[in-house]
Design a protein around this motif. Structure first.
Motif: not given
Length: 434
Positions: A404-409, A424-431
Motif C-alpha cells: 500500500g505504501l509503495l503504491g503511493l510513495a 517527510h519525503a525521506a521517511a517514505v524513501a527509507v522504507r
C-alpha cells in the motif's frame, strides 16, 4: 544531539504534567495580535495591505486572488505533482464520504494494502459546570451528564456554586440529580475557580479533566477561554436568547409568553420577534405588558426586554424572515407561522429550532429530550449544542502495508518536496531501500 530520557518506572499517574511539551505562549501573542485584529475590523482593506507590507514584505495587487490566477497556477503544475495532488484529493474525499458522513465503521479501502478506519473514542474525564446564580439550573445536570454517560465517559466530575442558604452546599435539587444519575464526585465550587480546578487539578482534591462543559456567567466564560487549549471546552456561551419567527397566524399570547420566558433568565437575556405582521407585533407588545405585570421576576424581565439586545423586527415576508433568522443564528429559534414545519426546514443557523405553536423553548429546557446547552451570540452559525458527540473524539486509524505504501510513495515524496519538507519525503524513501 541526544534525546532526553524520562524514567517513569516508579511513577503511577500524574503523567500529563511530567511529559515533555513544546512551549507555546498564546497569551504573549495576544498582546501583539489584539491591536491588529481591532485595526482590521475598523479599517478593513487598507489595514490588511499595511500589515502585509510590514510582515510579509509585499503589498498584494489584489487582496482577493483573481480566479484567473487560480486557473493559471493549476495549468502550470508539474504533471507528476498534479497527479500527486489529485490522488491526495481522491483518497481524502473517499474517506470523508465513506466514514465521516454516515459514521460507517467499515474501513475504507483506498488501494491494495491501504486502509483507513474510524474510531469514536470517548473523552477520559470531564468536568461539568452547573450554574447556581439567579436560577440554580438543576436541569443542566441532566443535559451535561446524560450525553457524557451515553458517550462512555468513565470519569465525571460536577461543580456548582455553594449556596449560603444551604450551608455552603450546592442547591439540593442539583445534588439530588447527581445522585439519581450516579455521579458522586461533586464539588461545591463556582465561577472561574471551578473552571481552574477542572483544568489544572488541585492536588489531593480534584484530578485535572480533559474537557469542561456547561453554561455559566461571563466569568465562567472568560475562565473557559483562558484554559482552552489546556483542556477542551464546549463553547463560550453568552446570555441566553430567543428569536421567534411569526406571521399573522401566530397566537400573540403564546409569542409574548415565550419572549418573557427567556427574559426571565437574566437582565442581559435577548428576546427577538421577527414578524411579517405589524398587527401581530402590536398585539404581542400589549400581551407582554399584561403578562409581565403578574410575573414574579418582572423587574428582571423588563430590563431584558427593554435592553439593546431585544427587539421586534418587521420583515416583508417569510423569505426575508428566514434570512434574518439565519443571520441572527439564535440559541433558541421558534417558528410560529402557517406551515411551520416547512419554514423550519429552511433554517440553517440556530442552536435548536422549535416548530409550531406547541413547541415552546420551555419544553426543550427541561423534558423534550433535546439538549438545552446551546450555542449563543450567533455561534449557531458554526457550532452545535451539547450532545453525545461533544464527548467523543474521532480518531482515524491508518493501516498501510508495504504494498500500500509503495503504491503511493512517489506521490507522497513529490508532495513533501513541493512543500520543502525533505525529511517527510525521506521517511517514505527509507522504507523502500534494500
Amino acid at each position: 544531539m541526544v534525546l532526553q530520557t524520562l524514567d517513569f518506572t516508579g511513577i503511577d499517574g500524574g503523567y500529563r504534567s511530567r511529559l515533555p511539551r513544546g512551549r507555546f505562549d498564546v497569551d504573549a501573542a495576544l498582546d501583539v495580535v489584539r491591536p491588529i485584529v481591532a485595526d482590521v475590523a475598523h479599517r478593513g482593506v487598507p489595514a490588511i495591505i499595511e500589515y502585509s507590507e510590514r510582515f510579509d514584505g509585499v503589498a498584494p495587487a489584489a487582496v482577493r486572488v483573481p480566479v484567473a490566477e487560480l486557473r493559471r497556477a493549476a495549468d502550470e503544475l508539474d504533471p507528476e505533482l498534479l497527479a500527486a495532488f489529485s490522488e491526495s484529493i481522491r483518497r481524502r474525499r473517499q474517506v470523508a464520504e465513506e466514514l465521516e458522513v454516515d459514521a460507517d465503521q467499515a474501513p475504507a479501502v483506498l488501494a491494495d494494502g491501504a486502509y483507513v478506519s474510524l474510531r469514536n473514542v470517548p473523552v477520559d474525564r470531564v468536568g461539568l459546570y452547573v450554574p447556581g446564580g439567579l436560577a440554580p439550573l438543576a436541569s443542566s445536570v441532566i443535559m451535561n451528564v446524560v450525553p457524557a454517560q451515553v458517550a462512555g465517559v468513565e470519569s465525571i466530575a460536577i461543580a456548582s456554586p455553594p449556596q449560603r442558604e444551604f450551608g455552603g452546599l450546592p442547591h439540593p435539587n442539583i445534588l439530588a440529580l447527581c445522585h439519581l444519575l450516579g455521579v458522586d464526585e461533586v464539588y461545591a465550587v463556582g465561577g472561574s475557580q471551578a473552571i481552574a480546578m477542572f483544568a489544572y487539578g488541585v492536588e489531593g482534591l480534584c484530578e485535572p479533566v480533559s474537557l469542561v462543559t456547561g453554561p455559566g456567567n461571563i466569568y465562567v466564560v472568560a475562565a473557559k477561554r483562558l484554559v482552552r487549549g489546556i483542556v477542551g471546552i464546549d463553547s463560550e456561551a453568552g446570555p441566553t436568547e430567543i428569536a421567534i419567527v411569526a406571521d399573522e397566524t401566530a397566537n400573540p399570547a403564546f409569542v409574548a409568553a415565550d419572549l418573557i420566558s427567556q427574559a426571565e433568565h437574566d437582565p442581559l437575556a435577548a428576546s427577538v420577534l421577527i414578524t411579517t405582521s405589524a398587527e401581530l407585533a402590536a398585539e404581542v407588545r400589549a400581551e407582554v405588558e399584561r403578562q409581565v405585570a403578574s410575573t414574579l421576576h418582572s423587574e428582571r424581565i423588563r430590563t431584558a426586554l427593554g435592553g439593546e439586545q431585544s427587539a421586534v423586527v418587521l420583515v416583508r415576508d417569510i423569505d426575508q424572515a428566514v434570512r434574518v433568522a439565519d443571520a441572527y443564528a439564535a440559541e433558541h429559534l421558534e417558528i410560529q407561522t402557517a406551515d411551520a414545519a416547512a419554514v423550519a426546514a429552511r433554517v440553517r443557523n440556530a442552536g435548536a429550532v422549535f416548530v409550531g405553536d406547541y413547541s415552546p423553548v420551555s419544553v426543550g429546557d427541561y423534558s423534550a429530550g433535546s439538549t438545552h446547552v446551546l450555542p449563543t451570540a450567533g455561534a449557531g452559525a458554526h457550532s452545535s449544542g451539547l450532545t453525545v458527540r461533544s464527548f467523543v473524539r474521532t480518531m482515524h486509524v491508518i493501516a498501510y502495508d508495504e504494498e500500500g505504501l509503495l503504491g503511493l510513495a512517489d506521490g507522497v515524496e513529490r508532495f513533501a518536496l513541493a512543500e520543502n519538507l525533505p525529511g517527510h519525503a525521506a521517511a517514505v524513501a527509507v522504507r523502500r531501500r534494500p
